[in-house]
Structure formats: structure tokens, C-alpha cells
Design an enzyme around this catalytic site. Structure first.
Site, short mmCIF file in Angstrom:
data_model
loop_
_atom_site.label_atom_id
_atom_site.label_comp_id
_atom_site.label_asym_id
_atom_site.label_seq_id
_atom_site.Cartn_x
_atom_site.Cartn_y
_atom_site.Cartn_z
N ASN A 163 64.21 49.28 27.95
CA ASN A 163 65.54 48.69 28.23
C ASN A 163 65.50 47.71 29.38
OD1 ASN A 163 68.31 48.61 27.50
ND2 ASN A 163 68.82 49.77 29.35
N SER A 212 57.74 48.85 27.97
CA SER A 212 56.68 49.15 26.99
C SER A 212 55.84 47.91 26.71
CB SER A 212 57.32 49.63 25.69
OG SER A 212 58.09 48.59 25.12
N ASN A 246 57.21 44.12 25.97
CA ASN A 246 56.79 42.94 26.72
C ASN A 246 56.33 41.84 25.78
OD1 ASN A 246 55.04 41.16 28.48
ND2 ASN A 246 55.88 42.55 30.01
N GLU A 274 70.86 41.18 66.57
CA GLU A 274 70.59 39.85 66.03
C GLU A 274 69.39 39.11 66.61
OE1 GLU A 274 74.35 38.12 66.90
OE2 GLU A 274 74.87 38.06 64.80
C1 LIG Z 1 63.11 44.10 37.69
C2 LIG Z 1 62.19 43.61 36.63
C3 LIG Z 1 61.00 43.00 37.00
C4 LIG Z 1 60.13 42.53 36.03
N1 LIG Z 1 58.98 41.90 36.42
C5 LIG Z 1 58.13 41.41 35.49
C6 LIG Z 1 56.95 40.72 35.86
O1 LIG Z 1 56.66 40.56 37.04
N2 LIG Z 1 56.16 40.23 34.89
C7 LIG Z 1 56.48 40.39 33.57
O2 LIG Z 1 55.72 39.95 32.71
N3 LIG Z 1 57.58 41.03 33.19
C8 LIG Z 1 58.42 41.53 34.12
N4 LIG Z 1 59.55 42.17 33.72
C9 LIG Z 1 59.86 42.21 32.30
C10 LIG Z 1 59.42 43.51 31.66
O3 LIG Z 1 58.05 43.63 31.73
C11 LIG Z 1 59.86 43.46 30.23
O4 LIG Z 1 61.26 43.44 30.21
C12 LIG Z 1 59.38 44.67 29.47
O5 LIG Z 1 58.02 44.67 29.32
C13 LIG Z 1 60.05 44.78 28.15
O6 LIG Z 1 59.76 46.06 27.63
P1 LIG Z 1 60.88 47.12 27.31
O7 LIG Z 1 60.21 48.26 26.68
O8 LIG Z 1 61.69 47.43 28.52
O9 LIG Z 1 61.75 46.29 26.29
P2 LIG Z 1 63.23 46.54 25.79
O10 LIG Z 1 64.21 45.94 26.76
O11 LIG Z 1 63.42 47.95 25.44
O12 LIG Z 1 63.19 45.64 24.50
C14 LIG Z 1 62.96 44.26 24.63
C15 LIG Z 1 62.87 43.55 23.29
O13 LIG Z 1 61.66 43.87 22.64
C16 LIG Z 1 61.91 44.33 21.33
N5 LIG Z 1 60.94 45.38 21.06
C17 LIG Z 1 60.66 46.42 21.86
N6 LIG Z 1 59.71 47.17 21.30
C18 LIG Z 1 59.41 46.60 20.12
C19 LIG Z 1 58.51 46.91 19.07
N7 LIG Z 1 57.71 47.97 19.12
N8 LIG Z 1 58.47 46.09 18.02
C20 LIG Z 1 59.26 45.00 17.94
N9 LIG Z 1 60.12 44.66 18.89
C21 LIG Z 1 60.19 45.45 19.97
C22 LIG Z 1 63.33 44.82 21.32
O14 LIG Z 1 63.91 44.70 20.03
C23 LIG Z 1 63.99 43.91 22.31
O15 LIG Z 1 64.45 42.75 21.70
C24 LIG Z 1 60.45 42.66 34.66
C25 LIG Z 1 61.65 43.28 34.28
C26 LIG Z 1 62.51 43.74 35.25
C27 LIG Z 1 63.79 44.37 34.83
#
Ligand SMILES: Cc1cc2nc3c(=O)[nH]c(=O)nc-3n(C[C@H](O)[C@H](O)[C@H](O)COP(=O)(O)OP(=O)(O)OC[C@H]3O[C@@H](n4cnc5c(N)ncnc54)[C@H](O)[C@@H]3O)c2cc1C
Ligand code: FES
Length: 1116
Positions: free
Chosen positions: A208, A294, A298, A1048
Site C-alpha cells: 500500500n 513488495s 515496486n 534559537e
Molecule cells: C515513504 C516512501 C519512501 C519510498 N522510497 C523509495 C525509494 O527510495 N526508492 C524506491 O524505488 N521506491 C521508494 N518508495 C516506493 C516503494 O518502494 C513502492 O511504493 C513499493 O515498492 C510499491 O510496493 P507496494 O507493495 O507497497 O505496492 P502497492 O501500493 O500495494 O501497489 C502498487 C501498484 O502495484 C500493483 N501491484 C502490486 N503487486 C502486484 C502484482 N503482484 N502484480 C501486478 N501488479 C501489482 C498494484 O496493482 C498497484 O497498482 C517509497 C515509498 C514511500 C511511501
């Protein structure tokens, strides 16, 4: 998701291995439905002041690691989750665990000191809980005593019923229905695929971390969400001879651990890609993010600056979807957030191949902050040589941050293939790379010249690295140096043991803050029928409002009303520094009478408004509803139409050109400047810019206004530095006497000057809603709203002209615009006042309790600002206590053997008043701007600072190796608090001068509205050696007990890091044959430092043609 204040520990039972996994996560991004079957541990769950403190809570508190306390629960839980997995962590583990937790007060050193005591390395004395531990004893606190030992057997157990539930053989599909959303969690891949085929638009929510922020902050609505978290195929890992298939559902932390486990099991040549991924994962987000985000998420998110995708692509990885395999190459990423996968495709796993002999893979990145920061440019690079030669057989270069998605430098690869790995090849490669990775000036993210040059720098780094066949070393902050001595001045020998003044005492609320018991404004329990208020703000910088349609908002469930200027019964403006600020957008044309005739519920589609706005973020109206979610939806539904007005002013230059000044303009001059310039040997002229700064208090603006229900009386619970101003503002706005309004301030989760004035405006708006609805109304801004709506430290443009005469230097400088305002000493002030009361009443501090500040007990408070809190309140407390003590004198004389309690009881029986008011007005200070004379300050706080930095000229990255600060703060009332203030203010200054950057769009919209875009210093920014010395034997006759205000002044010492960077840049320039003055504006971000170094890579990037396109951001 970027500040870590909401960190909790998630625990899940894994039936396959019959183990329990514990990990930290940011609660604000955890969907409740996703937590079915999981156990959540919060800071309240691990210990309390009523039962037993957890060792983490105790040690952070005793190490003075909690100041305002708002970040403390998050810090505690990050550390707690680490200890649950590793009871004896290394310093590297600790800095990693805390990397995603921001703190704006402490400067991090004391937090790390508290956590260090769990560390097995030789940083602390290793007593770990024993009486002689280095954090015990007089040096740090006279209240600490022994540390509680960490005993893992005493930790909470995982709920057995959850284990039974997880072991159940027939798991059922879970479905949750909400007001607008349905959440489905299938149990098999087959079911998941069917669901996705039926609802291709429904996102798969894993961590998420991508979907969540869009729902939360952009109002995106997904009617159906599919959660594949229970589909076990997505978590399978299988190793083969060529590499490893990793389930797409595995979290990035699980991926990291897996790769770390695999590396030692294989020959080095096979693990090039694995090691590159490990390195990149170490810098991706924070531990909390990596624990939930995940691998599949990503990849599928296809972020433009994803850190993983360039490395996976360069490393020839493949993606398995249900229908087959898809190579992760340049064709995979098709646009912003888009891949070649069909909307109904599910990524099942990702194949990570082993490298072969002669193959080198590297991950490189440059980010605004070393850790927990999306990269400016990130890259994955791989090269394979023909056996025994240096001829390139195959090369793969992928970049993030250079376009709408991960991009391949395919032409460069082509140009290099078949060529020897030498400088000649590289020099040609640069030109091709520049040509194929062009960026327009308007490219989102800005920093175009920097980004383009960085691609060359990173390629050069890769070249060098491969040439030397060096393994990339993990370049992290280490606190492994011995803890610097913190020289606490000793109290006089003859001082009473009970007298706490001058002693380093623990912050009196530290324990409540570390246990989560401390109550902030938003923790106040809901009152019956309470409403929530959300502001509706202008999206235009200078415009006439031609239509304001609230009809859709009013139709939404839970929405109770929309509040506008028309609803204000009293004053519609606040006067600040001689300027009027409207509570809601208004216009001269619509004066009071015409506005009062408007009734929105009768004229829901009222057109031809003549309200105008003068900045983006100006409040237009406010929606009140039964819940925050409903109020937010209501606010989104309000439709405003605008007609832009000419001549918006965005920059200081715009203001000067249009003669728009804050009057009166001030001049300070000494002697005849014009004359003096006539006879000089040399004149230096130039200008320097200083960027603005956001307060970034951890607790955003928060208030709760409760109508008492009779006699027009209101109680206002508010997080403000100036309760009296809030009281007066609410009273004037409601047109009632101020004796009907009581303001209560329990504590503030940081303020730094940002809660002195603007809070009174927000409290007034909230009060109007409470008045109109006759219900309690709460308003707690979200970070993005707060940054958009409230001001901050303004940018400064300084023009200077300096004359130099042999043996005589003089300086004349003209500051065009300047505004500093900061306060860090709210929390300190309370503690120090407790120490003052303890001394004056001759009682131990344990008998002193400070409940809250309330205008009903002190009606005319001065603001706790400008480092004046302890000066004013300390003196006032002293006076009040002296009065009380004198009143008790006859009783004490009569009963010298009595106790405080018996004397007080006797005083009560004798009808002696036991309350007293002290008041301290301070010295009368003034400055006559016409005569240029007066005494604007009662005294000065002096300090000196020296910093040493290391600058990477190829990326602009810098690290502060050492900082030494000496401060003259008179006789410190509490050295621990004062050192905390010094370190905290220095760190905020370091942010101001080197890190924190506010970016505005060409139409005046603030881009940097949260921790993801706006980088305040984190643990990684603390100087590796940080020594703070308090100047001994200093006195100050003008303040309480000879102390000095300290909130400060140290902020400015942060500039020593800036000047050290500038010196390093000067050295780099001189290596390139450049000499003489050059401009380096603040903040000296990696971008600015890199460009100022003027390396050959910078010179290679052709300057953008002026006017070719609009830059992405304004040069504020
Ligand atoms: C505070 C913060 C800092 C971050 N810093 C970095 C950073 O430094 N570098 C970087 O690269 N990223 C960074 N991110 C991004 C983060 O790595 C990605 O948001 C994350 O990897 C997405 O994975 P998730 O499981 O949370 O995806 P979700 O939010 O759960 O889903 C994201 C999207 O992927 C799709 N999806 C998920 N799983 C699958 C699947 N198995 N098959 C098909 N579609 C799928 C979903 O449908 C959705 O559209 C950061 C995010 C945050 C919030
Ligand atoms: S990370 Fe959740 S509130 Fe900041």
C-alpha cells in the site's frame, strides 16, 4: 509515510515455518483490512508508567532522547521491533532502524545514545543495564538510577488464537464492505487471477505504499481493492542453477535478507547482481517502508525514479505472469507508472539471475538526502567482458529519474559494445549519453542540468569501479566513534543536594512521551457530537473567484455545513505586524453587508462572486462533517471557479520590480557609505540567496473548540505557543468578550515559531464552525495542508558590496528581505520552570507538577518564542514561589521539623492563600529606526562552531565528519536540556543551510508538501563526531539564575557546515584551475555543490536555451 512518527510493530504467524515474523511499519499506510490475522503492538502496549517501562522507553527517556515527544513513540517502536528480531543489535542495525524516523528537536544524538546501550559493540561501556553503565550517573541524569535489563523472555506473546486461525486448513475468501469501497482478499492464485480478469481496474494492494498515498492525499477512489496477501504462490522462493525466482509478494526487506543469505553461499563472480541489489535496497525508503513494500509492487508501480527497476533491468531479470515470462528490459517500461503488462496481469515472481565470470553489475544513486529519499538519479549498470580481455562484450545501462519511467541508454550501450574499457571509449560514450537522455527544462522534478550531468558522473563512477574491480563499499553513517564527552558544568559544592538547578535532569514528560501516555491536542477524547473541519483552499495564486458551488459537498453523507466568511459573527480579519489577514478569502467589492446577504444553502450555485485570492493555499471556506473522512470528501466536492488576475508576485525580484514591499522599509547605515566607497583599492559586489524553510514541527496545527453551551462560553484546546493570542482572536472573531474564551495548552509536538500567530487564525476559523453548529469542532491539518497553508522562514535575497582597502576592510550589505523566526524551547521551558519552583520552594522536583498552560490561570501569557520562554516564565515562577514561600514562613518557623505537606495543611487551616501569581515583563527593549539607536536585545548568546565535511565532487553528496560547538549560555539551569537545545537547533540550521529545499511550480503551487519531497535532517545527517561544549564560568545578570536563552541562537551555527562545503567546493574548483569568488546559495544541496564544483561533466551539458520551455520550478 515518510516521518515514522506512527511506527508500530506488526507480527504475523507463518504456518509454513511455524515462526512469527515481527516488523516495524508506518501505521498511516497500513490498511486495517490488510491486518486480518496480524497482531499489532503499539508503544502503549510495551510498557507504561503505571506498570513497568520497557527498557527502550526507559533508555530513550533517560538519555534525553525525547524533547517535544511527538516522534518518541515512533522511535521507541522502531527500536523495539529491531530488538524483537535482534536483542543485541549492531550500530549499523540501529542507524538503519532509525533512518526512517524524523525528529525535529533533538538532533538525534541523544536518541542514538539511548539505543546504543543495547548495542553489542564497544560504543557504550557495555554495562547494559548495570549500575555503572555510561549513561547512568551524574553526568547524564540524577534520576536515572539503573537501567532495566532487556529480557527477551518477558516480551508480549503472539496471541494463540491468531496462530489457530492461521493454521486453519480451509481459509476463506475475505470480503470487507465499506461506505464506498469493497476489499477482497482471495486465498489462491486461481481466484486472484479470476478476480483480476473480472475487475482489471482494481489495484492489487500489497504494501500500500504506492496506492495508499494516492487514496489518502489525492482523493483517489478505488471501488474495489484486491489484496493478494494470502495467496501463497506470491511468496514462494525457488533457487535454480541460473538464479532465483522470488515471489512478487515478498517484501523488500525479505528480498534483502534472502539476497544477504545467498551471497556467501555462492562464488563472488555469481553474485554481482545480488550484491548490487542489496546495496540499492539498503537505501530504498526506510525500514518501515521496506518491511511492507513488495517486490511486485515496486516493479508494477514503474516509478520514474524506482531504485530497483534500473538494476533489475540492467541485470537481465524477468517477470513471471500467469500467462508466461516477460523480460524486464527497455520495452517493459512504457510510460509514467505503466508497464507492458495488461491491466489484468498479476506478477507472480521475478527472476534474478546469477552473474557470470567477467560480468560486473553496479547500482548507483544520488538523492537529496543520503537515506530515506527518492533518488534524483538512480542507475543500474552491467558490463560483461570477453574472457581474458578488457573488450566490452555486452553492456547495459538503465537510469531512473531521467524521464517518465526507467529508461535505457541503449545508444550508449551500442557505442561502447565491442570497444576497450578505457577513457577514449568513455569520452565518446558521454556525448552519446547526453544526446539520448535529454531533458527539457520543464521536466518534472527540475534540476535538469544536475540530472544530466549526474548521468555522466555515475557512468564515470561505474567505469572507475569496474576498472579497479572494486566492490562498492556500503557508505553509511556510523556512530562507532566514542561518544563525545558532554561537559556538564558542575554545580557549586555548597549547593543543596535537593536543589536541581544546574543539574542535568531528565525531561519531566519524557516517560509519558516514551510510553505514548503524553496527550497532544489530537489525543483528546472525542466529545459527544463532535465535528471535524477541513479547509478548502485556493489552487490559484492571484485570481478572482467567479463561482463557489458547495451544493455537492452538502449532499454528501456526514457533511454538516460549509463555513464561509459570511458566517463570521465578528472580525473577519486578523491584523499581524500591521497587515490584515483574512480568515477566509474576501474582496473589497464584497464588503461586510454584501457578504452577509449571501446564504450558501439558498444560493448553492451562486455565480458572479467577487472574492479574490492572493496565494495558493489561501483559505476559501471550510467543510465540517461528522468524521474527518467525510469532511475531506466534502472539501474535495466544493467547486471553485476562478478568473486569473494579472501580475502574480512569486519571487523577491518580482516584488522589487513591482515595488511591492512590506512597509516600513528598514535601513541600517553607519557613516557615509557613498563617500567611503570613493577611496578603495578593490570592490566586491554580488548577491546571495538563502532559501526558505518549513517549520516541520512533528505535530501539525491542531485544535479543538468546544462550546460550553451557555453564556457564549468556549473552551479552546490548541497547540499554540501563544494561548493569549488564540484567546483574543477567537473572542474577536466570535464577537464575544475574551473572558468567555479559555485556551488550554497541554504540550506542543514542536513549534519553532510556527505556532505563534497562524494558529490563532486557524483556531478562529474552527471557533466559527463550533459557534455556527453549536457542536465541538476539531481541526488537525494534514502535513501537506499544513505546509501549503502556513508560512515558514522566508527566502532571503542579499545584495552586497564590500570595499577593500589596504589594511582596512569594511563591509556594507543590504538585505532586501529577511525574516527569521524560530523557537525550540517550549518543552525546555516547562522543565526548567519546574526546577526553578523546586529551588524556590525548597522541595524536590518530584513534588512539582506542571499541568498545562491555560488563559484561565495566566490571562496574559507572552508567547513562548524567541528563546524567551525560560527567561520570562522562569522569573515569573520564581516570583510566585517566593510569595508562597514567604507566606509559609511563620508556619515553618513555628514548626521547623514539619514537612511541606504539614506546612501547607496548616496554611489551609489558617486561611492563608496558597496560590500566587508571578509576572516578569522583561527589560523594556526598543529600537528607533529613524535615529538608528536603542537597545533591541537584553543580552547576547554567543557561540562558535567548526565543522569538517567530505564532499563527493562527482555527485555533490557530502557528509559532516565532525562538528565542534562551544556555546556561552551563562550558567545552565539544566545542561542536558541546554545541550539538547543546542544540538537540535544546530541540526535544524544544518537543514536550513544545506538540505531543506522548498520548490514552487511556475504558477506558485508548493510542490514540497511532505517528508517525501522536503528533506529535514535525519539520523544520517548527524555529524559523525558531534562535540558540544558549554563555556564554563559564564554569567548573565539579565536572566534567571544567570542563564541565557538558547532555543534559537545555535541555528545559525549550522552555517558552519555550509561554509565547510563551500571550502570543499573551492578546493575542487581550484583543482580544475578555477580561482576567485563564486556564488553558492543556500541550501547548499548536493545539486548546488555539484554544479559549483564545475566539473568537466557539468561543462559538457549544453545550457538550455532561455525561453525554450518553462522551468519546472521557480527560482525562489
Ligand atoms: C515513504 C516512501 C519512501 C519510498 N522510497 C523509495 C525509494 O527510495 N526508492 C524506491 O524505488 N521506491 C521508494 N518508495 C516506493 C516503494 O518502494 C513502492 O511504493 C513499493 O515498492 C510499491 O510496493 P507496494 O507493495 O507497497 O505496492 P502497492 O501500493 O500495494 O501497489 C502498487 C501498484 O502495484 C500493483 N501491484 C502490486 N503487486 C502486484 C502484482 N503482484 N502484480 C501486478 N501488479 C501489482 C498494484 O496493482 C498497484 O497498482 C517509497 C515509498 C514511500 C511511501
Ligand atoms: S510515517 Fe506515518 S505519520 Fe509520518
Amino acid at each position: 509515510g515518510g516521518c515514522g512518527a506512527c511506527t508500530v510493530m506488526v507480527s504475523r504467524y507463518q504456518p509454513a515455518t511455524k515462526t512469527i515474523a515481527h516488523y516495524s511499519a508506518n501505521a498511516c499506510l497500513l490498511p486495517l483490512c490488510q491486518l486480518h490475522g496480524a497482531a499489532i503492538t503499539t508503544v502503549e502496549g510495551i510498557g507504561s508508567s503505571k506498570t513497568r517501562l520497557h527498557p527502550v522507553q526507559e533508555r530513550i527517556a533517560k538519555a534525553h532522547g525525547s524533547q517535544c515527544g511527538f516522534c518518541t513513540p515512533g522511535m521507541v517502536m522502531s527500536m523495539y521491533a529491531l530488538l524483537r528480531n535482534k536483542p543485541q543489535p549492531t550500530m549499523e542495525d540501529i542507524t538503519q532502524a532509525l533512518a526512517g524516523n524524523l525528529c525535529r528537536c533533538t538532533g538525534y544524538r541523544p536518541i542514538v545514545d539511548g539505543c546504543r546501550t543495547f548495542c553489542q559493540e564497544a560504543n557504550c561501556c557495555q554495562a547494559n543495564g548495570g549500575a555503572n553503565c555510561c549513561l547512568n550517573g551524574d553526568e547524564n541524569t540524577n534520576e536515572s538510577g539503573h537501567f532495566l535489563p532487556l529480557d527477551p523472555t518477558q516480551e508480549l506473546i503472539f496471541p494463540p488464537e491468531l496462530i489457530l486461525m492461521a493454521e486453519a486448513s480451509n481459509p476463506q475468501t475475505l470480503t470487507f464492505h465499506g461506505e464506498r469501497m469493497t476489499w477482497v482478499s482471495p486465498t489462491s492464485l486461481e481466484e486472484l487471477v479470476q478476480l483480476k480478469a473480472k475487475h482489471p481496474k482494481a489495484p492489487l494492494v500489497m504494501g500500500n505504499t504506492n496506492i495508499g498515498p494516492d487514496i489518502k492525499f489525492k482523493g483517489v477512489l478505488h471501488p474495489l481493492i484486491i489484496s493478494p496477501i494470502r495467496v501463497k504462490e506470491l511468496f514462494e522462493v525457488s533457487q535454480g542453477p541460473d538464479g532465483v525466482w522470488v515471489g512478487a509478494g515478498c517484501s523488500l526487506s525479505e528480498l534483502h535478507s534472502l539476497l544477504e543469505k545467498m551471497v556467501p553461499q555462492h562464488p563472488e563472480e555469481k553474485t554481482e547482481l545480488l550484491r548490487a541489489l542489496i546495496q540499492q535496497l539498503g537505501y530504498l525508503g526506510s525500514q518501515q517502508i521496506r518491511n511492507v513494500a513488495s517486490l511486485g509492487g515496486n516493479v508494477a508501480s514503474a516509478y520514474p525514479n524506482s531504485d530497483l527497476n534500473p538494476v533489475l533491468a540492467a541485470g537481465n531479470c524477468r517477470v513471471r505472469v500467469v500467462s508466461g515470462e516477460v523480460p524486464l528490459n527497455q520495452e517493459f517500461f512504457v510510460g509514467f507508472g505503466k508497464t507492458v503488462l495488461r491491466p489484468d496481469d498479476v506478477v507472480v515472481s521475478v527472476f534474478i539471475p546469477f552473474s557470470t565470470k567477467g560480468e560486473y553489475v553496479r547500482a548507483l544513486r544520488q538523492a537529496p538526502r543520503k537515506e530515506v529519499s527518492f533518488a534524483t538519479v538512480t542507475a543500474g549498470m552491467r558490463v560483461r567482458f570477453s574472457e581474458g580481455s578488457r573488450t566490452v562484450q555486452e553492456v547495459s545501462l538503465y537510469f531512473g529519474g531521467m524521464g517518465p519511467t526507467t529508461v535505457s541508454a541503449a545508444k550508449t550501450c551500442q557505442a561502447v559494445t565491442g570497444r576497450p574499457w578505457n577513457e577514449e571509449t568513455l569520452n565518446e560514450a558521454y556525448d552519446v549519453l547526453l544526446g539520448e537522455l535529454a531533458l527539457p527544462l520543464s521536466a518534472p522534478g527540475g534540476k535538469v542540468e544536475f540530472r544530466r550531468s549526474l548521468t555522466l558522473s555515475l557512468l564515470f563512477k561505474f567505469y572507475l569501479d569496474v576498472l579497479q574491480k572494486l566492490r562498492e563499499t556500503v557508505d553509511r553513517v556510523s556512530f562507532l566513534n566514542a561518544r563525545p564527552p558532554q561537559p556538564h558544568p558542575h554545580v557549586p559544592k555548597d549547593q543543596d543536594d535537593q536543589d536541581p538547578v544546574g543539574r542535568p535532569m531528565m525531561h519531566r514528560s519524557a516517560v509519558s512521551q516514551a510510553t505514548g501516555e503524553a496527550v497532544y491536542c489530537d489525543d483528546l477524547p472525542q466529545t459527544d457530537g463532535e465535528l471535524f473541519l477541513v479547509l478548502v483552499t485556493s489552487s490559484r495564486a492571484h485570481a478572482k473567484i467567479t463561482g463557489l458551488d458547495v451544493s455537492e459537498a452538502l449532499k454528501l453523507p456526514g457533511v454538516v455545513d460549509v463555513i464561509t466568511a459570511n458566517d463570521i459573527p465578528g472580525k473577519k480579519t486578523r491584523v499581524m505586524f500591521g497587515y490584515e489577514q483574512e480568515l477566509f478569502a474576501e474582496d473589497e467589492v464584497f464588503t461586510q453587508t454584501s457578504l452577509e446577504n449571501l446564504d450558501f444553502r439558498k444560493n448553492m450555485n451562486y455565480k458572479n462572486f467577487c472574492l479574490s485570492v492572493v496565494c495558493v493555499g489561501q483559505t476559501v471556506c471550510a467543510v465540517v462533517a461528522d468524521t474527518k473522512a467525510h469532511a475531506k470528501r466534502g472539501a474535495y466536492a466544493v467547486k471553485i471557479t476562478y478568473e486569473d488576475l494579472p501580475d502574480p508576485i512569486f519571487t523577491i525580484e518580482d516584488a522589487i520590480e513591482k515595488s511591492s514591499y512590506f512597509e516600513p522599509r528598514r535601513v541600517v547605515a553607519k557613516g557615509d557609505v557613498t563617500e567611503a566607497f570613493k577611496s578603495v583599492d578593490r570592490v566586491y559586489e554580488g548577491q546571495i540567496r538563502m532559501g526558505g524553510q518549513e517549520h516541520f514541527y512533528m505535530e501539525t496545527q491542531s485544535m479543538l473548540v468546544v462550546p460550553v453551551g451557555e453564556e457564549r462560553e468556549f473552551k479552546v484546546y490548541v497547540s499554540t505557543q501563544w494561548p493569549t493570542l488564540a484567546q483574543e482572536a477567537v473572542a474577536e472573531t466570535l464577537d464575544i468578550q475574551s473572558n468567555r474564551v479559555t485556551c488550554h495548552v497541554k504540550r506542543l509536538g514542536g513549534a519553532f515559531g510556527g505556532k505563534v500567530i497562524v494558529t490563532s487564525v486557524l483556531a478562529s476559523i474552527t471557533a466559527v464552525a463550533a459557534w455556527k453548529t453549536n457542536r465541538a469542532v476539531r481541526c488537525v491539518l494534514e502535513r501537506g495542508e499544513d505546509m501549503l497553508i502556513t508560512g515558514g522562514r522566508h527566502p532571503v535575497l542579499g545584495k552586497y558590496k564590500v570595499r577593500q582597502k589596504t589594511q582596512l576592510k569594511d563591509q556594507y550589505s543590504k538585505i532586501v528581505k529577511k525574516n527569521f523566526n524560530c523557537d525550540n524551547n517550549w518543552f525546555g521551558s516547562c522543565l526548567l520552570c519546574g526546577q526553578v519552583a523546586s529551588r524556590e520552594l525548597h522541595i524536590p522536583t518530584s513534588k512539582v507538577f506542571i499541568s498545562e498552560t491555560s488563559t484561565s490561570s495566566v490571562p496574559n501569557t507572552c508567547p513562548s518564542a524567541a528563546s524567551f520562554g525560560t527567561d520570562a516564565n522562569g522569573m515569573a515562577v520564581k516570583e510566585a514561589c517566593e510569595i508562597l514561600y514567604r507566606r509559609l514562613e511563620p508556619i515553618r518557623q513555628k514548626d521547623p521539623g514539619g514537612s511541606w505537606e504539614t506546612w501547607v495543611r496548616e496554611a489551609h487551616l489558617q486561611k492563608i492563600s496558597l496560590s500566587a501569581t508571578g509576572f516578569f515583563r522583561g527589560k523594556d527593549l526598543y529600537y528607533d529606526w529613524d535615529k538608528m539607536e536603542g537597545q533591541p536585545y537584553a543580552y547576547f548568546t554567543f557561540g562558535a562552531c567548526c565543522s569538517e565535511v567530505e564532499l563527493d565532487c562527482l555527485t555533490g553528496d557530502y557528509r559532516t565528519l565532525r562538528t565542534d560547538v562551544v556555546m556561552d549560555i551563562g550558567r545552565s539551569i539544566n545542561p542536558s536540556v541546554d545541550i539538547g537545545q543546542i544540538e537540535g537547533a544546530f541540526t535544524q540550521g544544518l537543514g536550513l543551510y544545506t538540505l531543506e529545499e522548498l520548490n514552487y511550480s511556475p504558477t506558485g503551487v508548493l510542490y514540497s508538501r511532505g517528508p517525501s519531497q522536503y528533506k529535514i535532517p535525519a539520523v544520517c545527517d548527524v555529524p559523525l563526531r558531534f562535540n558540544v561544549y558549554l563555556l564554563p564560568d559564564s554569567h548573565n545578570p539579565h536572566a534567571i539564575y544567570s542563564s541565557k536563552g538558547i532555543g534559537e541562537p545555535t541555528l545559525f551555527l549550522g552555517s558552519s557546515v555550509f561554509f565547510a562545503i563551500k571550502d570543499a567546493v573551492t578546493a575542487a574548483r581550484s583543482d580544475s584551475g578555477l580561482s576567485g569568488p563564486f556564488t553558492l546559495d543556500t541550501p547548499a544541496t548536493p545539486e548546488r555543490a555539484f554544479l559549483a564544483c564545475a566539473s568537466p561533466f557539468v561543462k559538457k551539458v549544453p545550457a538550455s536555451k532561455p525561453g525554450s520551455s518553462k522551468p519546472w520550478a521557480l527560482n525562489i
